[in-house]
Design a protein around this motif. Structure first.
Motif, PDB file in Angstrom:
ATOM      1  N   VAL A  54       0.837  -1.192   0.000  1.00 50.17           N
ATOM      2  CA  VAL A  54       0.000   0.000   0.000  1.00 50.17           C
ATOM      3  C   VAL A  54       0.876   1.248   0.000  1.00 50.17           C
ATOM      4  CG1 VAL A  54      -1.776   1.299   1.233  1.00 50.17           C
ATOM      5  CG2 VAL A  54      -1.830  -1.204   1.243  1.00 50.17           C
ATOM      6  N   GLY A  55       0.717   2.101  -1.009  1.00 49.40           N
ATOM      7  CA  GLY A  55       1.425   3.367  -1.029  1.00 49.40           C
ATOM      8  C   GLY A  55       0.775   4.363  -0.087  1.00 49.40           C
ATOM      9  N   ASN A  56       1.574   5.300   0.444  1.00 53.37           N
ATOM     10  CA  ASN A  56       1.057   6.290   1.401  1.00 53.37           C
ATOM     11  C   ASN A  56       0.256   5.597   2.505  1.00 53.37           C
ATOM     12  OD1 ASN A  56       2.097   8.357  -0.257  1.00 53.37           O
ATOM     13  ND2 ASN A  56       0.231   8.384  -1.473  1.00 53.37           N
ATOM     14  N   SER A  57       0.843   4.523   3.039  1.00 53.62           N
ATOM     15  CA  SER A  57       0.084   3.601   3.876  1.00 53.62           C
ATOM     16  C   SER A  57      -0.408   4.208   5.179  1.00 53.62           C
ATOM     17  CB  SER A  57       0.937   2.363   4.185  1.00 53.62           C
ATOM     18  OG  SER A  57       2.152   2.733   4.821  1.00 53.62           O
ATOM     19  N   GLY A  58       0.160   5.303   5.624  1.00 52.49           N
ATOM     20  CA  GLY A  58      -0.278   5.866   6.890  1.00 52.49           C
ATOM     21  C   GLY A  58      -1.334   6.937   6.777  1.00 52.49           C
ATOM     22  N   TYR A  78      -5.547  -5.770   2.197  1.00 52.58           N
ATOM     23  CA  TYR A  78      -4.549  -4.771   1.806  1.00 52.58           C
ATOM     24  C   TYR A  78      -3.477  -5.339   0.890  1.00 52.58           C
ATOM     25  CZ  TYR A  78      -1.266  -6.709   5.261  1.00 52.58           C
ATOM     26  OH  TYR A  78      -0.419  -7.531   5.946  1.00 52.58           O
ATOM     27  N   LYS A  79      -3.282  -6.658   0.912  1.00 51.24           N
ATOM     28  CA  LYS A  79      -2.243  -7.268   0.081  1.00 51.24           C
ATOM     29  C   LYS A  79      -2.600  -7.274  -1.399  1.00 51.24           C
ATOM     30  CE  LYS A  79      -0.188 -10.133   3.691  1.00 51.24           C
ATOM     31  NZ  LYS A  79       0.189 -11.491   4.124  1.00 51.24           N
ATOM     32  N   THR A  80      -3.852  -6.946  -1.726  1.00 52.97           N
ATOM     33  CA  THR A  80      -4.237  -6.806  -3.130  1.00 52.97           C
ATOM     34  C   THR A  80      -3.812  -5.466  -3.714  1.00 52.97           C
ATOM     35  OG1 THR A  80      -6.409  -5.856  -2.631  1.00 52.97           O
ATOM     36  CG2 THR A  80      -6.248  -8.267  -2.719  1.00 52.97           C
ATOM     37  N   GLY A  81      -3.393  -4.538  -2.858  1.00 53.90           N
ATOM     38  CA  GLY A  81      -3.019  -3.208  -3.309  1.00 53.90           C
ATOM     39  C   GLY A  81      -4.134  -2.192  -3.212  1.00 53.90           C
ATOM     40  N   ALA A  82      -5.375  -2.653  -2.990  1.00 53.30           N
ATOM     41  CA  ALA A  82      -6.475  -1.709  -2.770  1.00 53.30           C
ATOM     42  C   ALA A  82      -6.189  -0.934  -1.488  1.00 53.30           C
ATOM     43  CB  ALA A  82      -7.800  -2.446  -2.664  1.00 53.30           C
ATOM     44  N   GLN A  83      -6.611   0.337  -1.468  1.00 50.05           N
ATOM     45  CA  GLN A  83      -6.355   1.130  -0.271  1.00 50.05           C
ATOM     46  C   GLN A  83      -7.451   2.168  -0.060  1.00 50.05           C
ATOM     47  OE1 GLN A  83      -2.966   3.968  -0.715  1.00 50.05           O
ATOM     48  NE2 GLN A  83      -2.650   2.972  -2.682  1.00 50.05           N
ATOM     49  N   HIS A  84      -7.726   2.419   1.215  1.00 51.01           N
ATOM     50  CA  HIS A  84      -8.735   3.421   1.563  1.00 51.01           C
ATOM     51  C   HIS A  84      -8.196   4.812   1.233  1.00 51.01           C
ATOM     52  CE1 HIS A  84     -10.602   0.394   4.513  1.00 51.01           C
ATOM     53  NE2 HIS A  84     -11.461   0.607   3.546  1.00 51.01           N
ATOM     54  N   THR A  85      -8.927   5.523   0.401  1.00 52.43           N
ATOM     55  CA  THR A  85      -8.485   6.858   0.014  1.00 52.43           C
ATOM     56  C   THR A  85      -9.574   7.910   0.149  1.00 52.43           C
ATOM     57  OG1 THR A  85      -8.893   6.155  -2.271  1.00 52.43           O
ATOM     58  CG2 THR A  85      -6.604   6.197  -1.536  1.00 52.43           C
ATOM     59  N   ARG A 128     -11.247  -4.602 -15.398  1.00 49.29           N
ATOM     60  CA  ARG A 128     -12.007  -3.359 -15.499  1.00 49.29           C
ATOM     61  C   ARG A 128     -11.854  -2.591 -14.180  1.00 49.29           C
ATOM     62  NH1 ARG A 128     -17.596  -5.156 -18.646  1.00 49.29           N
ATOM     63  NH2 ARG A 128     -16.566  -6.488 -20.206  1.00 49.29           N
ATOM     64  N   MET A 129     -11.085  -1.514 -14.220  1.00 51.95           N
ATOM     65  CA  MET A 129     -10.758  -0.817 -12.980  1.00 51.95           C
ATOM     66  C   MET A 129     -10.949   0.684 -13.110  1.00 51.95           C
ATOM     67  SD  MET A 129      -7.392  -2.928 -11.712  1.00 51.95           S
ATOM     68  CE  MET A 129      -6.639  -2.993 -13.338  1.00 51.95           C
ATOM     69  N   ALA A 130     -11.568   1.282 -12.100  1.00 53.95           N
ATOM     70  CA  ALA A 130     -11.709   2.728 -11.963  1.00 53.95           C
ATOM     71  C   ALA A 130     -12.061   2.992 -10.505  1.00 53.95           C
ATOM     72  CB  ALA A 130     -12.787   3.291 -12.885  1.00 53.95           C
ATOM     73  N   SER A 131     -11.447   3.985  -9.909  1.00 50.84           N
ATOM     74  CA  SER A 131     -11.503   4.152  -8.456  1.00 50.84           C
ATOM     75  C   SER A 131     -12.333   5.353  -8.012  1.00 50.84           C
ATOM     76  CB  SER A 131     -10.090   4.340  -7.895  1.00 50.84           C
ATOM     77  OG  SER A 131      -9.260   3.254  -8.215  1.00 50.84           O
ATOM     78  N   PRO A 132     -13.105   5.207  -6.926  1.00 52.25           N
ATOM     79  CA  PRO A 132     -13.676   6.374  -6.239  1.00 52.25           C
ATOM     80  C   PRO A 132     -12.649   6.902  -5.245  1.00 52.25           C
ATOM     81  CG  PRO A 132     -14.466   4.385  -5.203  1.00 52.25           C
ATOM     82  CD  PRO A 132     -13.549   3.948  -6.323  1.00 52.25           C
ATOM     83  N   SER A 186      -9.187   3.090  -3.611  1.00 47.77           N
ATOM     84  CA  SER A 186      -8.528   3.071  -4.910  1.00 47.77           C
ATOM     85  C   SER A 186      -8.066   1.662  -5.236  1.00 47.77           C
ATOM     86  CB  SER A 186      -7.341   4.038  -4.941  1.00 47.77           C
ATOM     87  OG  SER A 186      -6.321   3.580  -4.068  1.00 47.77           O
ATOM     88  N   CYS A 187      -7.891   1.393  -6.527  1.00 41.91           N
ATOM     89  CA  CYS A 187      -7.501   0.054  -6.971  1.00 41.91           C
ATOM     90  C   CYS A 187      -6.432   0.184  -8.057  1.00 41.91           C
ATOM     91  CB  CYS A 187      -8.704  -0.727  -7.473  1.00 41.91           C
ATOM     92  SG  CYS A 187      -9.798   0.197  -8.596  1.00 41.91           S
ATOM     93  N   PRO A 188      -5.189   0.475  -7.685  1.00 38.31           N
ATOM     94  CA  PRO A 188      -4.119   0.616  -8.680  1.00 38.31           C
ATOM     95  C   PRO A 188      -3.870  -0.694  -9.409  1.00 38.31           C
ATOM     96  CG  PRO A 188      -3.215   0.555  -6.460  1.00 38.31           C
ATOM     97  CD  PRO A 188      -4.702   0.648  -6.316  1.00 38.31           C
ATOM     98  N   GLU A 189      -3.696  -0.610 -10.736  1.00 38.26           N
ATOM     99  CA  GLU A 189      -3.625  -1.825 -11.537  1.00 38.26           C
ATOM    100  C   GLU A 189      -2.372  -2.649 -11.307  1.00 38.26           C
ATOM    101  OE1 GLU A 189      -1.525   1.216 -14.108  1.00 38.26           O
ATOM    102  OE2 GLU A 189      -3.283   1.167 -12.818  1.00 38.26           O
ATOM    103  N   ALA A 190      -1.371  -2.068 -10.641  1.00 33.08           N
ATOM    104  CA  ALA A 190      -0.121  -2.796 -10.444  1.00 33.08           C
ATOM    105  C   ALA A 190      -0.323  -4.075  -9.635  1.00 33.08           C
ATOM    106  CB  ALA A 190       0.897  -1.898  -9.760  1.00 33.08           C
ATOM    107  N   ARG A 191      -1.295  -4.077  -8.715  1.00 36.04           N
ATOM    108  CA  ARG A 191      -1.446  -5.246  -7.842  1.00 36.04           C
ATOM    109  C   ARG A 191      -2.880  -5.779  -7.771  1.00 36.04           C
ATOM    110  NH1 ARG A 191       1.736  -1.863  -4.483  1.00 36.04           N
ATOM    111  NH2 ARG A 191       3.900  -2.540  -4.335  1.00 36.04           N
ATOM    112  N   THR A 192      -3.850  -4.924  -7.936  1.00 39.78           N
ATOM    113  CA  THR A 192      -5.214  -5.345  -7.668  1.00 39.78           C
ATOM    114  C   THR A 192      -5.981  -5.602  -8.956  1.00 39.78           C
ATOM    115  OG1 THR A 192      -7.182  -4.838  -6.359  1.00 39.78           O
ATOM    116  CG2 THR A 192      -6.235  -3.029  -7.630  1.00 39.78           C
TER     117      THR A 192
END
Length: 333
Positions: free
Chosen positions: A145-149, A189-196, A265-269, A216-222
């Protein structure tokens, strides 16, 4: 107590803006109504849905203050005539890291989210710490997870304070003590999805009070499995509904992805919690661009796999309106 004259010419503009960003919530939280005993603010009354609909001018109960997301404060003590005489009332250090949070204020208590999921309740009259909650995050969180804190915002209802934790949980704390009331996992969280987006608390026509969050669901992992908005019961944490922000085959708009594999198919709120119209029972959320970013990459080199005009790759690049009670999409633009 440190006193600082904001009108002094020797304060550089950048420094003045930085100080204002940190001090304005404290200054706005101190109208005449707060000239009570400090202990009164340490045991605030529960926040009702009516309070959320029509907040006290001295309160800031949600990210944008009101459901229409205007962020307008009706307080009048600070005006054009006296703004130049503002002085620092108090200051308090914050944890290092990314700060994208607007503090909440209720009955003289200021709730602040620090990086690394450190939540604090402060006496808004002097900055004294009332309680703090520090979440124990997984040691390997930063690998996934980027910007995990980061905690972008919080929400209040009754005697609970809500936030979306970096480890994929929705968390409810006791607003008076900081003790954990409930926690519910929303995603791995290991899928790369993160609360934003952070949470929004709304009450539907059914009477159910829900905590609604996006991620969010960045395509690199999720995959598409991480691209959703979810509603949990505000009192128990039980999941009520889940809305995926990209249309699947067989669903309305499912054919707008040109046959792309559903998992891709990915797009994030990703940005902010949604607004809410109690008259229509709809919550409105912005959905970001489709992922990966380029057509040629999304569609195996075929840039004409999808139309070049709307509707295309729903619900990417759209504002969606969801029924609060069911999570069903009622409209999109």
């Amino acid at each position: 107590m440190l006193r600082l004259d904001f009108s002094r010419s020797n304060l550089a503009r950048g420094r003045r803006q930085l100080l204002t960003a940190f001090l304005l919530p404290a200054l706005l939280a101190m109208p005449a109504a707060f000239a009570q005993t400090q202990t009164a603010g340490r045991n605030p009354a529960p926040v009702t849905f009516q309070n959320l609909l029509n907040p006290d001018p001295a309160d800031w109960l949600m990210y944008s203050r009101t459901y229409d997301s205007q962020r307008y404060s009706p307080l009048e003590q600070i005006n054009r005539q006296n703004v130049g005489t503002l002085r620092m009332a108090w200051s308090r250090g914050l944890s290092p890291g990314i700060h994208e949070n607007i503090p909440l204020v209720h009955a003289g208590v200021m709730y602040v989210a620090n990086p690394m999921n450190l939540i604090q309740a402060l006496d808004a009259t002097n900055g004294d710490l009332i309680w703090e909650y520090k979440r124990k995050l997984p040691d390997d969180l930063g690998k996934f997870v980027g910007n995990s804190g980061r905690v972008r915002t919080m929400a209040l209802f009754e005697d609970m304070l809500y936030f979306a934790a970096a480890d994929g949980y929705i968390v409810a704390l006791d607003a008076r003590s900081g003790k954990l009331r409930w926690e519910t996992v929303a995603h791995d969280y290991k899928t790369g999805a993160q609360h934003t987006t952070g949470p929004a608390v709304v009450q539907g026509k059914s009477g159910n009070v829900l905590v609604i969050t996006g991620r969010s669901c960045p395509e690199a992992r999720t995959t598409r499995s991480g691209c959703f908005i979810v509603a949990n019961d505000a009192r128990t944490g039980k999941e009520v509904w889940r809305f995926y922000t990209t249309a699947a085959p067989g669903e309305p708009g499912g054919d707008t992805w040109g046959g792309l594999e559903v998992s891709q198919r990915m797009a994030s709120p990703w940005g902010l919690p949604g607004s809410f119209d109690p008259a229509t029972n709809l919550t409105y959320w912005g959905i970001a661009n489709p992922r990966p970013h380029t057509r040629i990459k999304r569609h195996n080199g075929n840039v004409d796999a999808i139309p070049r005009e709307a509707p295309s790759e729903l619900y990417a690049n759209s504002t969606i309106a969801l029924d609060v009670d069911t999570g069903r999409s009622e409209e999109h633009t």
